[in-house]
Design a protein around this motif. Structure first.
Motif, short mmCIF file in Angstrom:
data_model
loop_
_atom_site.label_atom_id
_atom_site.label_comp_id
_atom_site.label_asym_id
_atom_site.label_seq_id
_atom_site.Cartn_x
_atom_site.Cartn_y
_atom_site.Cartn_z
N MET A 15 18.32 -9.96 24.56
CA MET A 15 18.45 -11.41 23.93
C MET A 15 17.34 -12.36 24.49
SD MET A 15 19.92 -11.19 20.85
CE MET A 15 20.15 -12.96 20.46
N TRP A 21 16.65 -16.00 18.16
CA TRP A 21 17.47 -14.66 17.43
C TRP A 21 19.07 -15.13 18.03
CZ3 TRP A 21 16.08 -10.91 14.26
CH2 TRP A 21 14.63 -10.82 13.98
N LEU A 28 21.62 -8.64 14.68
CA LEU A 28 20.65 -9.74 15.13
C LEU A 28 20.14 -10.56 13.91
CD1 LEU A 28 18.20 -7.83 17.58
CD2 LEU A 28 19.65 -9.56 18.21
#
Length: 99
Positions: A15, A21, A28
């Protein structure tokens, strides 16, 4: 061969390279904004080409000047390296389409 699920630690590490995101319900997710409706549609076209090449297909929701992307590996029941690889490619496609 079914892709391997990533651990929570591996997901968190991945991440870090995907600003904007988030993980939501085992997927996701990112909402991308575009300067025009057609720029969003161009992104969807590019995303479809990338997804087909990987044989890994996201859910894409088109709105006015925005596209929401949802990625997971259904066959594995969650997030795998494929999701992060495609997300990185979609980031590049979004930049090219004008986000």
């Amino acid at each position: 061969m079914k892709p391997e699920l990533l651990s929570q630690e591996a997901v968190q590490q991945q991440m870090a390279s995907l600003p904007g995101w988030r993980v939501e319900g085992g997927e996701l997710v990112k909402e991308l904004r575009f300067p025009s409706y057609m720029a969003g549609i161009e992104f969807v076209r590019r995303a479809a080409v990338l997804a087909e090449a990987m044989n890994h297909h996201p859910d894409l929701f088109v709105g006015w000047r925005k596209v929401t992307v949802r990625l997971s590996t259904h066959s594995a029941g969650g997030l795998t390296r494929l999701d992060f690889e495609l997300a990185a490619q979609l980031e590049e496609a979004a930049s090219a389409a004008g986000t």
